[in-house]
Design a protein around this motif. Structure first.
Motif, mmCIF file in Angstrom:
data_model
loop_
_atom_site.group_PDB
_atom_site.id
_atom_site.type_symbol
_atom_site.label_atom_id
_atom_site.label_comp_id
_atom_site.label_asym_id
_atom_site.label_seq_id
_atom_site.Cartn_x
_atom_site.Cartn_y
_atom_site.Cartn_z
ATOM 1 N N ASN A 1 0.830 -1.310 -0.234
ATOM 2 C CA ASN A 1 -0.021 0.002 -0.007
ATOM 3 C C ASN A 1 0.744 1.395 0.024
ATOM 4 O O ASN A 1 2.048 1.218 0.365
ATOM 5 C CB ASN A 1 -1.050 0.018 1.227
ATOM 6 C CG ASN A 1 -1.966 -1.352 1.296
ATOM 7 O OD1 ASN A 1 -2.279 -1.481 0.187
ATOM 8 N ND2 ASN A 1 -2.304 -1.822 2.317
ATOM 9 N N GLU A 2 0.195 2.334 -0.369
ATOM 10 C CA GLU A 2 1.160 3.641 -0.596
ATOM 11 C C GLU A 2 1.577 3.866 0.815
ATOM 12 O O GLU A 2 0.832 4.044 1.944
ATOM 13 C CB GLU A 2 0.155 4.782 -0.943
ATOM 14 C CG GLU A 2 -0.110 4.691 -2.530
ATOM 15 C CD GLU A 2 -1.559 5.201 -2.596
ATOM 16 O OE1 GLU A 2 -1.962 6.005 -1.950
ATOM 17 O OE2 GLU A 2 -2.174 4.880 -3.639
ATOM 18 N N GLY A 3 2.752 4.136 0.848
ATOM 19 C CA GLY A 3 3.481 4.755 2.280
ATOM 20 C C GLY A 3 3.903 3.323 2.975
ATOM 21 O O GLY A 3 4.489 3.558 4.144
ATOM 22 N N HIS A 4 3.859 2.243 2.526
ATOM 23 C CA HIS A 4 4.216 1.172 3.380
ATOM 24 C C HIS A 4 5.459 0.364 2.564
ATOM 25 O O HIS A 4 5.566 0.295 1.419
ATOM 26 C CB HIS A 4 3.014 0.225 3.446
ATOM 27 C CG HIS A 4 1.952 0.592 4.335
ATOM 28 N ND1 HIS A 4 1.964 0.372 5.652
ATOM 29 C CD2 HIS A 4 0.821 1.520 3.926
ATOM 30 C CE1 HIS A 4 0.787 0.849 6.067
ATOM 31 N NE2 HIS A 4 -0.074 1.466 5.263
ATOM 32 N N GLY A 5 6.169 -0.064 3.485
ATOM 33 C CA GLY A 5 7.139 -1.041 2.906
ATOM 34 C C GLY A 5 8.177 -0.338 2.081
ATOM 35 O O GLY A 5 8.316 0.860 1.818
ATOM 36 N N ASN A 6 9.630 -1.034 2.003
ATOM 37 C CA ASN A 6 10.571 -0.739 1.385
ATOM 38 C C ASN A 6 10.831 -1.805 0.337
ATOM 39 O O ASN A 6 10.997 -2.750 0.216
ATOM 40 C CB ASN A 6 11.862 -0.773 2.387
ATOM 41 C CG ASN A 6 13.065 -0.269 1.734
ATOM 42 O OD1 ASN A 6 13.324 -0.385 0.423
ATOM 43 N ND2 ASN A 6 14.075 -0.088 2.604
ATOM 44 N N LYS A 7 10.964 -1.053 -0.971
ATOM 45 C CA LYS A 7 11.267 -2.226 -2.112
ATOM 46 C C LYS A 7 12.439 -3.004 -1.969
ATOM 47 O O LYS A 7 12.374 -4.297 -2.493
ATOM 48 C CB LYS A 7 11.094 -1.293 -3.505
ATOM 49 C CG LYS A 7 9.863 -0.869 -3.608
ATOM 50 C CD LYS A 7 10.161 0.100 -4.900
ATOM 51 C CE LYS A 7 8.465 0.699 -5.539
ATOM 52 N NZ LYS A 7 8.682 1.087 -6.699
ATOM 53 N N GLU A 8 13.521 -2.522 -1.238
ATOM 54 C CA GLU A 8 14.625 -3.159 -1.083
ATOM 55 C C GLU A 8 14.400 -4.387 -0.156
ATOM 56 O O GLU A 8 15.471 -5.372 -0.074
ATOM 57 C CB GLU A 8 15.885 -2.417 -0.938
ATOM 58 C CG GLU A 8 16.053 -1.323 -2.023
ATOM 59 C CD GLU A 8 17.194 -0.444 -1.583
ATOM 60 O OE1 GLU A 8 17.886 -0.617 -0.535
ATOM 61 O OE2 GLU A 8 17.260 0.484 -2.444
ATOM 62 N N PHE B 1 -6.980 -9.639 5.843
ATOM 63 C CA PHE B 1 -7.538 -8.680 6.829
ATOM 64 C C PHE B 1 -6.662 -7.176 6.332
ATOM 65 O O PHE B 1 -7.300 -6.175 6.181
ATOM 66 C CB PHE B 1 -7.209 -8.771 8.237
ATOM 67 C CG PHE B 1 -7.837 -9.984 8.746
ATOM 68 C CD1 PHE B 1 -9.424 -10.154 8.878
ATOM 69 C CD2 PHE B 1 -7.309 -11.000 9.262
ATOM 70 C CE1 PHE B 1 -10.115 -11.140 9.417
ATOM 71 C CE2 PHE B 1 -7.774 -12.153 9.841
ATOM 72 C CZ PHE B 1 -9.225 -12.259 9.909
ATOM 73 N N GLU B 2 -5.403 -7.191 6.373
ATOM 74 C CA GLU B 2 -4.477 -6.066 6.128
ATOM 75 C C GLU B 2 -4.818 -5.759 4.449
ATOM 76 O O GLU B 2 -4.970 -4.261 4.118
ATOM 77 C CB GLU B 2 -2.964 -6.485 6.133
ATOM 78 C CG GLU B 2 -2.488 -6.821 7.473
ATOM 79 C CD GLU B 2 -1.139 -7.472 7.617
ATOM 80 O OE1 GLU B 2 -0.216 -7.129 8.266
ATOM 81 O OE2 GLU B 2 -0.830 -8.341 6.487
ATOM 82 N N ILE B 3 -4.996 -6.558 3.428
ATOM 83 C CA ILE B 3 -5.393 -6.099 2.221
ATOM 84 C C ILE B 3 -6.683 -5.480 2.168
ATOM 85 O O ILE B 3 -6.876 -4.282 1.712
ATOM 86 C CB ILE B 3 -5.303 -7.512 1.233
ATOM 87 C CG1 ILE B 3 -4.042 -7.958 1.299
ATOM 88 C CG2 ILE B 3 -5.662 -7.037 -0.044
ATOM 89 C CD1 ILE B 3 -4.050 -9.407 0.659
ATOM 90 N N LEU B 4 -7.637 -5.997 2.958
ATOM 91 C CA LEU B 4 -8.893 -5.586 3.046
ATOM 92 C C LEU B 4 -8.875 -3.959 3.598
ATOM 93 O O LEU B 4 -9.502 -3.138 3.087
ATOM 94 C CB LEU B 4 -9.821 -6.267 3.749
ATOM 95 C CG LEU B 4 -11.387 -5.779 3.884
ATOM 96 C CD1 LEU B 4 -11.937 -5.417 2.255
ATOM 97 C CD2 LEU B 4 -12.290 -6.672 4.838
ATOM 98 N N ASN B 5 -8.319 -3.928 4.817
ATOM 99 C CA ASN B 5 -8.106 -2.676 5.489
ATOM 100 C C ASN B 5 -7.408 -1.638 4.830
ATOM 101 O O ASN B 5 -7.730 -0.366 4.750
ATOM 102 C CB ASN B 5 -7.534 -2.663 6.862
ATOM 103 C CG ASN B 5 -8.426 -3.744 7.773
ATOM 104 O OD1 ASN B 5 -9.702 -3.624 7.698
ATOM 105 N ND2 ASN B 5 -7.882 -4.255 8.838
ATOM 106 N N GLY B 6 -6.456 -2.118 3.820
ATOM 107 C CA GLY B 6 -5.785 -1.040 2.977
ATOM 108 C C GLY B 6 -6.751 -0.618 1.934
ATOM 109 O O GLY B 6 -6.038 0.419 1.156
#
Length: 148
Positions: free
Chosen positions: A10-17, A26-31
């Motif tokens: 999701n936008e603003g989450h995670g680092n591509k590296e 649940f996380e996908i739906l909430n996102g």
């Protein structure tokens, strides 16, 4: 069985590296929900009990959409309902009737979701098949010991 999807950052989450990220249904739906204060409502709607297992049934409602899920544990039934809601959101998006309270999935996210949706479908078919099985009869044990 815990369903997870690789990707779906999701936008603003995670680092591509950092490599692939696993997201639960649940996380996908909430996102997908535009207003971060709004959460899906899960309710137990029943249980199917046989002599050797229990299947829980949960509903999930969100912005007027309603789906149901099943599982051998309450948490799995809720997870299944979340997966069904994701499927419903995709259906609404494909039909061009997705409410503006949801962020649409992009093409890459839709491709990433295929594994989750396929796994969920196979799991549901497995549950349906196992509930059709005959209940095993108790065994009678005979003893060769003679009493005198």
């Amino acid at each position: 069985m815990h369903c997870a999807v690789v990707g779906l950052q999701n936008e603003g989450h995670g680092n591509k590296e950092a490599g692939p990220v696993l997201w639960s249904p649940f996380e996908i739906l909430n996102g997908r929900i535009v207003d971060s204060d709004v959460k899906p409502t899960y309710r137990i709607i029943g249980t199917d009990v046989t002599s050797y297992k229990t299947v829980y049934n949960y509903s999930c409602t969100l912005y007027g959409l309603y789906v149901e899920g099943k599982g051998s544990k309450k948490e799995k039934a809720k997870e299944d309902a979340a997966t069904e809601m994701i499927r419903q959101i995709l259906n609404e998006q494909n039909a061009k009737t997705l409410p503006n309270q949801f962020k649409p999935f992009n093409e890459q996210e839709i491709n990433d979701l295929q594994a989750l949706l396929k796994t969920k479908q196979n799991y549901t078919e497995f549950l349906e098949e196992t509930t059709k099985e005959d209940i095993p009869l108790p065994l009678k044990i005979k003893s060769n010991v003679r009493r005198t």
